[in-house]
Design a protein around this motif. Sequence first.
Motif, mmCIF file in Angstrom:
data_model
loop_
_atom_site.group_PDB
_atom_site.id
_atom_site.type_symbol
_atom_site.label_atom_id
_atom_site.label_comp_id
_atom_site.label_asym_id
_atom_site.label_seq_id
_atom_site.Cartn_x
_atom_site.Cartn_y
_atom_site.Cartn_z
ATOM 1 N N ALA A 237 -0.087 5.137 4.341
ATOM 2 C CA ALA A 237 -0.338 5.369 2.916
ATOM 3 C C ALA A 237 0.169 4.198 2.078
ATOM 4 O O ALA A 237 -0.490 3.762 1.127
ATOM 5 N N ALA A 238 1.335 3.669 2.437
ATOM 6 C CA ALA A 238 1.885 2.510 1.725
ATOM 7 C C ALA A 238 0.945 1.313 1.844
ATOM 8 O O ALA A 238 0.692 0.596 0.862
ATOM 9 N N ASN A 239 0.399 1.101 3.035
ATOM 10 C CA ASN A 239 -0.528 -0.019 3.235
ATOM 11 C C ASN A 239 -1.814 0.159 2.435
ATOM 12 O O ASN A 239 -2.359 -0.808 1.892
ATOM 13 N N LEU A 240 -2.310 1.395 2.353
ATOM 14 C CA LEU A 240 -3.529 1.645 1.589
ATOM 15 C C LEU A 240 -3.323 1.359 0.104
ATOM 16 O O LEU A 240 -4.210 0.806 -0.563
ATOM 17 N N VAL A 241 -2.144 1.727 -0.418
ATOM 18 C CA VAL A 241 -1.863 1.443 -1.829
ATOM 19 C C VAL A 241 -1.749 -0.063 -2.053
ATOM 20 O O VAL A 241 -2.264 -0.599 -3.041
ATOM 21 N N HIS A 242 -1.106 -0.757 -1.141
ATOM 22 C CA HIS A 242 -1.024 -2.225 -1.279
ATOM 23 C C HIS A 242 -2.414 -2.837 -1.207
ATOM 24 O O HIS A 242 -2.722 -3.769 -1.961
ATOM 25 N N LEU A 243 -3.245 -2.318 -0.332
ATOM 26 C CA LEU A 243 -4.616 -2.813 -0.203
ATOM 27 C C LEU A 243 -5.388 -2.614 -1.500
ATOM 28 O O LEU A 243 -6.146 -3.495 -1.929
#
Length: 255
Positions: free
Chosen positions: A118-124
């Motif tokens: 989820a953290a990676n998706l928000v950064h993306l």
Amino acid sequence: MLPFIDTAPRAARPVVVLSLIALNSLVFLWMRSLPTPAVNAVLVHYALIPLRYTDPVLARAEGLDPSNWWPMVTDMFMHGGWLHVIFNMWFLWIFGPAMEARFGRIGFATLYLAGGVAANLVHLATHPDSVEPVLGASGAIAAVIAAYAVIYPGARVITIIPIWIIPLFIPVPAFIFAIVWFGMQILQGSSELVSPDMAGAVAWWAHIGGFVFGALFALLAGAMGFGVQTSTTVWAETRGKRVPDVRPSGWDRRW
């Protein structure tokens, strides 16, 4: 703010937490042993590079495979320096065992890994054109911190706050600790979006995304009555609501 110890019931045998710490440490030491060209190759293949997914044509021209989604997971086991890995693993050790006791091993592993994704998706979403490799367990650990604050809002986190060269040990409710930590991420992340040229090498929005996911995970688990009866290590004497003395001899084992 550096957490020193917590007062929530901790898993007596935090197998998942210890395994994650060992795996992150081994990967870090392995990467430190590689020559620079090999490290760069590892980053290209296993770190999160947003452009890989947002512009497939350009990504292929740069040697990136847009169909490779493994970096969404593998990047959270990689770290860029000693302080990066030490602080992340310390936060995991402070907040992780209580969540492993609360959710069980499979539940905690789900919280950790899904929080990192989820953290990676928000950064993306917030950095779609970035070509900077993103790595680290901070997003996953942010999810653990948020879940901890939701499940044990009143638990005391004995926190080290340095005043010049004098460390002060201050008991802070977990909810307050988490709110202050989250507020710092919001402040830094907002500043980064307003002034991208002044952005540092920290994925603030990944922290924010992981934190929000962790809070929602804990709220949903609480609403569903999800929990696991796990052997925990707790303070033998809490003396009401008083924060117990920081003495390992004051611990015992209970169910």
